[in-house]
Design a protein around this motif. Sequence first.
Motif, PDB file in Angstrom:
ATOM      1  N   THR A 147      36.261  45.621  34.395  1.00  0.00           N
ATOM      2  CA  THR A 147      35.843  46.836  33.698  1.00  0.00           C
ATOM      3  C   THR A 147      34.735  47.512  34.489  1.00  0.00           C
ATOM      4  O   THR A 147      34.711  48.720  34.658  1.00  0.00           O
ATOM      5  CB  THR A 147      35.297  46.488  32.296  1.00  0.00           C
ATOM      6  N   ASN A 148      33.823  46.722  34.970  1.00  0.00           N
ATOM      7  CA  ASN A 148      32.696  47.281  35.728  1.00  0.00           C
ATOM      8  C   ASN A 148      33.094  47.707  37.123  1.00  0.00           C
ATOM      9  O   ASN A 148      32.876  48.834  37.541  1.00  0.00           O
ATOM     10  CB  ASN A 148      31.603  46.219  35.872  1.00  0.00           C
ATOM     11  N   ARG A 184      29.020  40.956  34.025  1.00  0.00           N
ATOM     12  CA  ARG A 184      30.107  40.009  33.740  1.00  0.00           C
ATOM     13  C   ARG A 184      30.547  39.320  35.031  1.00  0.00           C
ATOM     14  O   ARG A 184      31.728  39.159  35.301  1.00  0.00           O
ATOM     15  CB  ARG A 184      31.314  40.713  33.103  1.00  0.00           C
ATOM     16  N   LEU A 230      44.565  49.995  40.759  1.00  0.00           N
ATOM     17  CA  LEU A 230      43.416  49.352  41.391  1.00  0.00           C
ATOM     18  C   LEU A 230      42.840  48.288  40.469  1.00  0.00           C
ATOM     19  O   LEU A 230      42.491  47.183  40.903  1.00  0.00           O
ATOM     20  CB  LEU A 230      42.349  50.405  41.715  1.00  0.00           C
ATOM     21  N   GLN A 231      42.747  48.614  39.190  1.00  0.00           N
ATOM     22  CA  GLN A 231      42.234  47.640  38.228  1.00  0.00           C
ATOM     23  C   GLN A 231      43.069  46.370  38.267  1.00  0.00           C
ATOM     24  O   GLN A 231      42.531  45.262  38.267  1.00  0.00           O
ATOM     25  CB  GLN A 231      42.288  48.221  36.813  1.00  0.00           C
ATOM     26  N   ALA A 249      39.444  55.895  40.325  1.00  0.00           N
ATOM     27  CA  ALA A 249      40.073  54.576  40.293  1.00  0.00           C
ATOM     28  C   ALA A 249      41.306  54.649  39.400  1.00  0.00           C
ATOM     29  O   ALA A 249      41.344  55.399  38.441  1.00  0.00           O
ATOM     30  CB  ALA A 249      39.102  53.555  39.739  1.00  0.00           C
ATOM     31  N   ILE A 271      24.858  38.782  33.679  1.00  0.00           N
ATOM     32  CA  ILE A 271      25.441  38.909  32.339  1.00  0.00           C
ATOM     33  C   ILE A 271      25.921  40.346  32.131  1.00  0.00           C
ATOM     34  O   ILE A 271      27.038  40.591  31.697  1.00  0.00           O
ATOM     35  CB  ILE A 271      24.422  38.507  31.254  1.00  0.00           C
ATOM     36  N   GLY A 272      25.069  41.303  32.496  1.00  0.00           N
ATOM     37  CA  GLY A 272      25.434  42.707  32.347  1.00  0.00           C
ATOM     38  C   GLY A 272      26.646  43.077  33.176  1.00  0.00           C
ATOM     39  O   GLY A 272      27.435  43.941  32.805  1.00  0.00           O
ATOM     40  N   PRO A 295      32.935  40.233  25.014  1.00  0.00           N
ATOM     41  CA  PRO A 295      33.811  41.377  25.277  1.00  0.00           C
ATOM     42  C   PRO A 295      33.486  41.991  26.632  1.00  0.00           C
ATOM     43  O   PRO A 295      32.329  41.973  27.060  1.00  0.00           O
ATOM     44  CB  PRO A 295      33.483  42.345  24.136  1.00  0.00           C
ATOM     45  N   GLY A 296      34.511  42.528  27.292  1.00  0.00           N
ATOM     46  CA  GLY A 296      34.278  43.169  28.585  1.00  0.00           C
ATOM     47  C   GLY A 296      34.503  42.196  29.716  1.00  0.00           C
ATOM     48  O   GLY A 296      34.210  41.014  29.600  1.00  0.00           O
ATOM     49  N   THR A 297      35.066  42.692  30.812  1.00  0.00           N
ATOM     50  CA  THR A 297      35.303  41.833  31.965  1.00  0.00           C
ATOM     51  C   THR A 297      34.657  42.439  33.199  1.00  0.00           C
ATOM     52  O   THR A 297      34.218  43.585  33.184  1.00  0.00           O
ATOM     53  CB  THR A 297      36.808  41.702  32.265  1.00  0.00           C
ATOM     54  N   ARG A 319      35.322  50.723  38.158  1.00  0.00           N
ATOM     55  CA  ARG A 319      34.922  52.047  37.738  1.00  0.00           C
ATOM     56  C   ARG A 319      34.299  52.821  38.892  1.00  0.00           C
ATOM     57  O   ARG A 319      33.109  53.065  38.940  1.00  0.00           O
ATOM     58  CB  ARG A 319      33.998  51.944  36.540  1.00  0.00           C
ATOM     59  N   VAL A 320      35.148  53.181  39.808  1.00  0.00           N
ATOM     60  CA  VAL A 320      34.743  54.052  40.897  1.00  0.00           C
ATOM     61  C   VAL A 320      35.527  55.343  40.702  1.00  0.00           C
ATOM     62  O   VAL A 320      36.601  55.327  40.117  1.00  0.00           O
ATOM     63  CB  VAL A 320      35.046  53.425  42.273  1.00  0.00           C
ATOM     64  N   PRO A 321      35.019  56.459  41.182  1.00  0.00           N
ATOM     65  CA  PRO A 321      35.713  57.715  40.943  1.00  0.00           C
ATOM     66  C   PRO A 321      37.183  57.653  41.361  1.00  0.00           C
ATOM     67  O   PRO A 321      37.506  57.105  42.407  1.00  0.00           O
ATOM     68  CB  PRO A 321      34.939  58.708  41.802  1.00  0.00           C
TER      69      PRO A 321
END
Lengths: 321, 561
Positions: free
Chosen positions: A38-39, A285, A50-51, A46, A282-283, A33-35, A42-44
Motif C-alpha cells: 500500500t505504501n 509496514r 505494479l502493485q 502507479a 510500523i508506519g 490493517p494495511g500492507t 504509491r508513486v505517481p
Amino acid sequence: MRSTDYVLKRGFFALVTIFVAITINFFLFRVLPGTAVTNIARVPHATQKLQHALTVEFGLDKSKFQQYLIYLKNLLHGNMGVSFTYQQPVSHLLIQDLKNTIPMVTVGTVAAIVIGVITGVLSAWRRGSVPDHISTNAAIFFYAFPTQWLGLMLLIIFAGTLPAGGMQNPFVFGTEPFWQHLADIGQHMILPAATLTLTAYGSYTLIVRSSMLETMGEDYVLTARAKGLPPRRIIRRHAFRNAMLPLLTLVALDLGFIVGGAVLIEVIFSWPGIGLAMYQAIGQRDYPMLQGGFLILTVAVIFLNFVADLLYFRLDPRISE
Amino acid sequence: MKLRRDHQATRPHRSRRLPFAAAAVVLALAAAACGSSSGSGSGIKEGGVYRLGSASSIDSLNPYVAFQADAYSTFEYIYPYLVQYNPKLQFVPDFATSWQESSDGKTWTFHTRANAKWSDGKPLTAADAAFTLSTGIKFQNGPTANTAGTIAHMVSAKAPNATTLVVTYKQPVANVLSQLQQVPILPEHVWAKYAAGNGKALMTFTNPAPIVSGGPFILDKYTAKQIALFKRNPNYYGPKPHIDGLGLQFFQTDDAEITALKSGQLDGIETVPPTAVATLKAAHFVVRQSPGTQWDDLIINSNPQQEASHKELLNPLLRQAFDDAIDRAQIVKTSLLGYGQPGSTIIPPSTGRWHDPSLKPVAFSLAKANQLLDQAGFKMGPNGVRIADGHPMSYTVIMPADTTGSYGERSFQIIQTDFKKIGVQLNPKNLDNTAAYDAILANNYKSFELSMWDWQALADPDFMLSVLTCGSFNVWNDTGYCHKNYDSMYQAQGAALNPAQRQQLVYQMQNMVYNQRPYLVLDYLDLIEAHSTRWADLPLVLGNSWTELSKIPFESVHLTG
C-alpha cells in the motif's frame, strides 16, 4: 536440584519462549490493517500491475503460513530478510541502529541503577528522616513524569548549552580525531541519557528502599547489631546483599529493553537508534524490519532473564534446595 | 495524503574536499559562518557552510528506491537535470541549454552543455541522459517503477552526439518538461553495471556517499537519519555556488529543530510550524511565508456502489450542505493560525496559471446548509441528528496520522461542531496512514463514509488531476470517484500541446470536481521557512529553498557582508 538440570530446564524454557515470540511477532504485524505494498506502490501513475508485481516481489502473494515457513527457514540460516523500505538487509540496518542505541541507553540505565541503589539504600538507612522524604518524593516525582515532557523540558532548559538533537556534530567534513569524535558523541548523549536516567531511577530507589527495609527487619540483622557490628558493615555485608534479589530481576528486565531502545527519547532527541527504526517501520509496514527488531528485543530480554535465573540460582541457595 | 515529491535518481561516488578543509580537518560548520574569502564587492561574501535543519529525512540515496522529499531535493543539487524551474515557476535551462519539440509533439530534442564533467572528472554528456531515460523505460514495470511516472508514454531516448538528446514519445505529451524536470541524470559509468541483466541491482545499490555528482554540490558524507553534508562541486557546469558547502541535519521533532535554530546550531530550517513563527520573528530570524502546495480536505465517499447505509452521501444537496457548513475562515484562523488561505479547488493557487481563480471558497452558511438538508428530505430526528433513508446521519470520519498529528485535529473539531448544528454527527476514527488508506480502499470503496486528509500538489497539475481518475482506483484514488467525462478530459489535457487549450481543460476538470464535491477543499497551507540574518539571496521556488524543483536557491545564497 542439580545445577545442570536447572540450567537445561531454564534454557529449554528460554528457547520455547523465543520460538513462541517469533511466531507471535510474525502474525501480529500482519493482523494490522494495511500492507507494505500500500505504501510502496504509491508513486505517481502507479498501476495495479505494479502493485501486483511488488506484492509478488515481497512474497506477500503467498499465504501467511507459507510466508511464516519461509521466514523461519531464512531465520535458521541467519537471514532476517530485506527491508521493504530501504531495500537493504535487515540485519545490516539493525546493527547500525543498535550501535547507536546501546551506548546511550546503557549510560542512561546504568546511571539510573547506580543513583537508584544509592538513594534507595540511603533512604532505608535513614528511614523517616528529611533526606529519606526528599529522596523518596523526588523518586516518585521523576518516576511519574511523562518521558516526552521531561525530555522537552531538558531540551528547552539546555538550549544553546547542549546539542538539541542527533548523536554527533553533523557539520563536520572529513574525519574527526577519535577522542574528539568520542567527546562529541558524549556531549550529544547527555540530554537523552539524562532523560532516561531521571525517568528510570525512581523505580530503583523505591524498590531498593523497600527491599532494604524488609531485610533490615530480619533477625540476622538484629543479631549483627547486637554483636556490635558497625552500621555500615551491617548495611553492606548483611542487608544490602540480601536486598539485591528483587533488584536483580528489575535490572535484568531493563537491560533487556536496552536493545529495544527508548522510543520516545530517541524521537525527541533525534537519536538514530533501534527504537526509532522500529517506530518508523510500523508506519511503513516494513515487516522484515519489524520482525528483526522485535526478534532482537525478544532474544535480549529472554537471554537476560535466563542470566538472571542463573544468578538467582547462584545467589539464593533456597532455589537449589 | 502526501505525495513524497516525485521521482529522481541518485548516484554514488567520490568527491573532493572543500578548498580550505585540509585533509581530515574537522570543519565544524559553526565555523562555516566565518566563511572564507571575501566577496565580489557587491555585498556578497564568499564561503561558509549553510546548516539546514529538516523534519523530513533521506530514506535512500537511490532514486529508484527513495520516497522522502529530502532525498529528491538532494538529487536536485547533486545531479544534472535537463531543465529546472526558476522562482517564477518557469522552465529554465539546467543541463539542457535549449530544446524543441517536433510538429507532431512526439519528438523532443535537447541540446546539452558541452565539455561538462562529473565530479570524478569523467565526461558528462547527453549519453548519460539517454542512459538514464532508457534504463527507466526498460525496467519501468520492475526495478525502476519508482520513476515510471516521469517517463510516461516515452518510447526511446537517444544521444546522437555528446550534446544532443532525442526523446521520442508514442503520443503527444503536454507535460514533457515537467516530467523530465523530475529525472536526475545518472552517471552511466557508475550505474551501467547495475542496469545489466534483470536490473534488480538498480534497487539494491545503496549509492553511498561520497557520490559522483554533476550538480552544484557533491554529497560528501551521509549518515542515515542524521546528516547529509554537501561540498561545492568544482566541476559543475553551471554558476558556482557562493557557499563552500551545505549541511542537512534531520530532526524527529519540531521542538528540537526550532531549539537548534534559536541556539545557533543551525542557520535555517525547512519548515516552520505556525506556532513557532512569532518566537522566531522575535528572535530576529528571517521568516518567510508563501503560498504552498498542500491542501487539506474532507473526503466524501463518491463511489456510486457504496453501501446503502450511507448512500445518501451521493446526494448533491447533501454535499453542497456539507460544503456550506464548513467555516473555512475559522479553520484558517484557528487551525493554521492565519498561515493559509480558504480552499476551493484541487489545484492550489500557488501553482500559478493552472489554478482556476474563478472558483471561490464556498461561503460559510449554516442556515443554507440546513435548508438544503431539509430540501433533501433529511428530517431532524431525536437527539438533534437528522434521519436519512431511515438511519441517523452519523458518519465515521477516517483520520490518518497525517491529520491527527498536526493541526487537522483542530480543523476537525471546528467542522464537527458546525455539522452538529445542521443535524449531522461526525465520529473520528484515528488510524495510522497506512491503515487509514486501506480503510478507505476497503471493500472496493464501498464501506468508508468520510475522511480528512491532505494532498501535496506538484507544480504541474497532471498528477493531482490523475488522482480522481478511474485508473487510479486502488492506487491513489481516495474518494471512490470515477467519471467517464473526467477521465476523457484528463487524457485530453495530457496530450494538449497548446498550453492555452490545456489550461482550459484543467479549468474544466477543476470545475467538475468543485461542483461534484468528492473533496471539500478546506484550506491551502502556507509554507514557512526561516533562516538567520547572516544569509541572503535564498530565493523560494514554490515556497521552498531546499527544493527538488531548482538548483537556483543554493547557487545564489551567500553570507551577508
